[in-house]
Design an enzyme around this catalytic site. Structure first.
Site, short mmCIF file in Angstrom:
data_model
loop_
_atom_site.label_atom_id
_atom_site.label_comp_id
_atom_site.label_asym_id
_atom_site.label_seq_id
_atom_site.Cartn_x
_atom_site.Cartn_y
_atom_site.Cartn_z
N ARG A 100 0.86 -1.19 0.00
CA ARG A 100 0.00 0.00 0.00
C ARG A 100 0.89 1.23 0.00
O ARG A 100 2.07 1.19 0.38
CB ARG A 100 -0.90 0.03 1.24
N ASN A 102 2.19 4.77 1.44
CA ASN A 102 2.37 5.35 2.77
C ASN A 102 2.56 6.85 2.59
O ASN A 102 1.76 7.50 1.91
CB ASN A 102 3.55 4.68 3.48
N ASN A 149 8.75 6.37 3.88
CA ASN A 149 8.18 7.29 4.86
C ASN A 149 8.53 8.74 4.55
O ASN A 149 8.38 9.19 3.42
CB ASN A 149 8.57 6.86 6.28
N ASP A 197 9.92 8.27 11.25
CA ASP A 197 8.65 8.14 10.54
C ASP A 197 8.51 9.34 9.59
O ASP A 197 9.33 9.53 8.72
CB ASP A 197 7.51 8.04 11.56
#
Length: 291
Positions: A100, A102, A149, A197
């Site tokens: 998927r 991100n 990320n 992140d």
């Protein structure tokens, strides 16, 4: 550098992420990946509106011609934030149920960069980094990524920063704004508390990194690798950050509840909340998609 932090929305998002500040509207757009929704936060009223999108959603950016562009599990979509109508701009990895999209962000020319990751834990690096051009063509720029990320650019647009979370490194690339190409990868920060992140960049060229399972957002000098500031967040799964507000001097921070056990959630009741910090520096504006 003194700073303050406040909880501005006890959103209890499952996986809050991907914030972007809409300068023209004066609102914060952010996503709940596992909640399959876009959020629209109005600082003036404190109201937060939810737009369901029916798929996991990685990031949201403004669109120069109006509306929004989002990355859902299987591609780039235009979103009408008034009606909630979605229209596919470009399918990506739509035939691969293992991955998927991100995080993602636009560069100063309005290209939308976003990457993919494995939905389930995988020992293989199944993800890639893509660039959606304003003409709606898509380029695969990097492959062999575990968890694509945070992305950001230096104030002069000559450097792109990029995070593949499990590596615990923030990478820098020489960036050619005219062509949207990257070169000369090198490590500019190594994260030792949780994993890096989402991220953003301030007008002084310093980078701000949200640390998943670290409960902090930290400011780093990418030229020296030195950590300059740590903002403690009462949510261990701190996910991303962006500068907003009328002067771009308010740091909005997203967080998540997913995967936390009952004891941790009892100790950190504001996990999944939306936070705002005053950190004494201005950020760079969120760029819109030009197509």
């Amino acid at each position: 550098m003194a700073h303050t932090l406040e909880l501005i929305l006890d959103a209890r998002a499952t996986l809050g992420e991907g914030p972007s500040w809409h300068v023209g509207e004066g609102v914060l757009y952010w996503v709940d990946i596992e909640g399959r929704a876009i959020h629209v936060y109005h600082p003036g009223t404190g109201r937060d509106r939810t737009i369901p999108v029916g798929q996991m959603v990685g990031a949201v950016v403004p669109r120069a011609q109006g509306g929004l562009v989002v990355v859902l599990q299987d591609g780039f979509y235009a979103l009408n934030p008034v009606t909630g109508a979605l229209s596919l701009l470009a399918a990506v990895e739509a035939d691969d149920p293992r991955t998927r999209f991100n995080d993602g962000k636009c560069d100063a020319r309005g290209r939308f960069w976003a990457g993919t990751m494995a939905i389930a834990d995988s020992p293989e690096p199944l993800g890639s980094l893509y660039c959606l051009e304003p003409d709606l063509s898509v380029r695969k720029v990097l492959s062999g990524i575990f968890c694509s990320n945070g992305i950001g650019w230096s104030p002069d647009n000559r450097v792109m920063y990029y995070i593949d979370s499990p590596t615990r490194k923030v990478m820098a690339y020489d960036y050619h704004l005219d062509t949207g190409t990257i070169a000369n990868p090198r490590v500019v920060a190594e994260i030792d508390q949780g994993v890096p992140d989402g991220m953003t960049v301030d007008e002084e060229g310093m980078i701000w990194v949200a640390q998943w399972d670290g409960g902090v957002v930290s400011r780093w000098n990418p030229y020296t690798g030195e950590r300059l500031l740590t903002v403690e967040v009462p949510a261990p799964r701190t996910t991303s950050c962006v500068f907003g507000g009328p002067n771009l001097d308010e740091l909005y921070i997203t967080s998540a509840r997913t995967g936390l056990d009952a004891a941790t959630l009892a100790a950190y009741t504001h996990s999944g909340g939306l936070f705002r910090a005053s950190v004494g520096v201005r950020g760079l504006p969120t760029c819109a998609f030009a197509g």
